[in-house]
Design an enzyme around this catalytic site. Structure first.
Site, mmCIF file in Angstrom:
data_model
loop_
_atom_site.group_PDB
_atom_site.id
_atom_site.type_symbol
_atom_site.label_atom_id
_atom_site.label_comp_id
_atom_site.label_asym_id
_atom_site.label_seq_id
_atom_site.Cartn_x
_atom_site.Cartn_y
_atom_site.Cartn_z
ATOM 1 C CG HIS A 47 -0.506 0.536 2.448
ATOM 2 N ND1 HIS A 47 -0.023 -0.257 3.468
ATOM 3 C CD2 HIS A 47 -0.400 1.817 2.880
ATOM 4 C CE1 HIS A 47 0.351 0.518 4.473
ATOM 5 N NE2 HIS A 47 0.131 1.773 4.144
ATOM 6 N N GLY A 200 3.302 6.735 8.589
ATOM 7 C CA GLY A 200 4.696 6.960 8.200
ATOM 8 C C GLY A 200 5.603 5.793 8.552
ATOM 9 C CB SER A 202 3.085 2.235 6.139
ATOM 10 O OG SER A 202 1.850 2.269 6.765
HETATM 11 C C1 4AZ Z 1 -0.490 4.315 8.527
HETATM 12 O O1 4AZ Z 1 -1.400 5.076 8.198
HETATM 13 C C2 4AZ Z 1 -0.602 3.533 9.780
HETATM 14 N N1 4AZ Z 1 -1.285 2.023 14.497
HETATM 15 C C3 4AZ Z 1 0.381 2.620 10.110
HETATM 16 C C4 4AZ Z 1 0.287 1.894 11.291
HETATM 17 C C5 4AZ Z 1 -0.802 2.075 12.123
HETATM 18 C C6 4AZ Z 1 -1.770 2.988 11.797
HETATM 19 C C7 4AZ Z 1 -1.678 3.725 10.625
HETATM 20 C C8 4AZ Z 1 -0.878 1.268 13.371
HETATM 21 O O2 4AZ Z 1 0.517 4.223 7.825
#
Ligand code: 4AZ
Length: 252
Positions: A47, A200, A202
């Site tokens: 993603h 961020g 991710s």
């Molecule tokens: C994101 O939006 C995201 N709390 C990544 C991890 C989490 C939430 C959002 C986990 O990239």
């Protein structure tokens, strides 16, 4: 990362920072985390890459060995353009849960070399296929993402936190995420919800120590907000993809 501490890149030498290229090399925009799994390959979340995106020419670059997002340390960092993007063919967000959230980036070699091992740059081991960890196992996450939900800026420095693996049936309870959690994902959090990944982070690594060896068990994928009660972080189960990773990384 919420509730963690500043981390030295030497403690997470497989950490990759993925950037969108700007018009000039100095105008890169930080986008996602990733993990160096071999000299020329970074594992990240599907993603993190736009839909139907298969050639990355001139679009993405990856920096290894990075402590601070907005500072450059030429003694530690190695930067590469991305030559190829391979998104898992079954990546699916039609249910809003990022199923099969995994992708590979191939780094463009410089003079025949991709990443070179140093104190700040090193590959991470992949766990054996289908190796399961016990509920409650404590694992480490790292990233340059937000320190709190709702902030408009990312962390300036690499941060780390510890989270514990949750049982699948708990995370699939209606108090948690219900039927959003597939077999390709797992959840992790702190019993007091004090530490979590956030926007961020991710694509970045979750590593766990098993048999005296640190391996990449998870990819930061999603969650409802950050550090919210009953809303743990959700991670891609790397051990489901050993074959896919090997098949695709060997193709170069
Ligand atoms: C994101 O939006 C995201 N709390 C990544 C991890 C989490 C939430 C959002 C986990 O990239």
């Amino acid at each position: 990362i919420v509730g963690g501490t500043i981390a030295a890149i030497q403690s997470h030498p497989w950490m990759a920072a993925i950037f969108w290229n700007g018009r000039r090399p100095t105008e890169r925009v930080f986008h996602c985390g990733g993990s160096l799994i071999s000299s020329c390959w970074v594992l990240t979340a599907a993603h993190c890459l736009p839909d139907g995106f298969h050639t990355a020419a001139q679009t993405l670059s990856v920096t290894l060995g990075k402590n601070a997002i907005n500072e450059t340390d030429v003694t530690k960092e190695q930067t590469f353009q991305v030559e190829e993007v391979i998104i898992h063919p079954e990546f699916d967000n039609s249910e809003g849960n990022f199923n099969n959230d995994i992708a590979l980036l191939r780094l463009q070699a410089i003079k025949g070399q991709c990443a070179q091992e140093s104190g700040s740059v090193r590959t991470v081991c992949l766990p054996p296929a289908n190796r399961a960890l016990r509920t409650g196992t404590s694992c480490e996450i790292a990233g340059y993402g937000k320190e709190e939900e709702g902030l408009w800026y990312n962390s300036q420095y690499l941060r780390q936190a510890k989270v514990e693996l949750l049982a699948h049936d708990i995370c699939s309870d209606k108090e948690y995420y219900g039927n959003m959690i597939t077999e390709n994902m797992f959840c992790a959090g702190k019993p007091d919800w004090s530490q979590d990944a956030c926007k961020g982070d991710s694509g970045g690594p979750m590593v766990c120590e098993v048999d005296n060896r640190i391996s990449l068990f998870g990819i930061v994928s999603w969650g409802e907000g950050c550090s919210r009660a009953f809303r743990p972080g959700v991670y891609t189960t790397v051990t489901k993809y050993n074959r896919w990773i090997e098949e695709n990384c060997l193709s170069s």
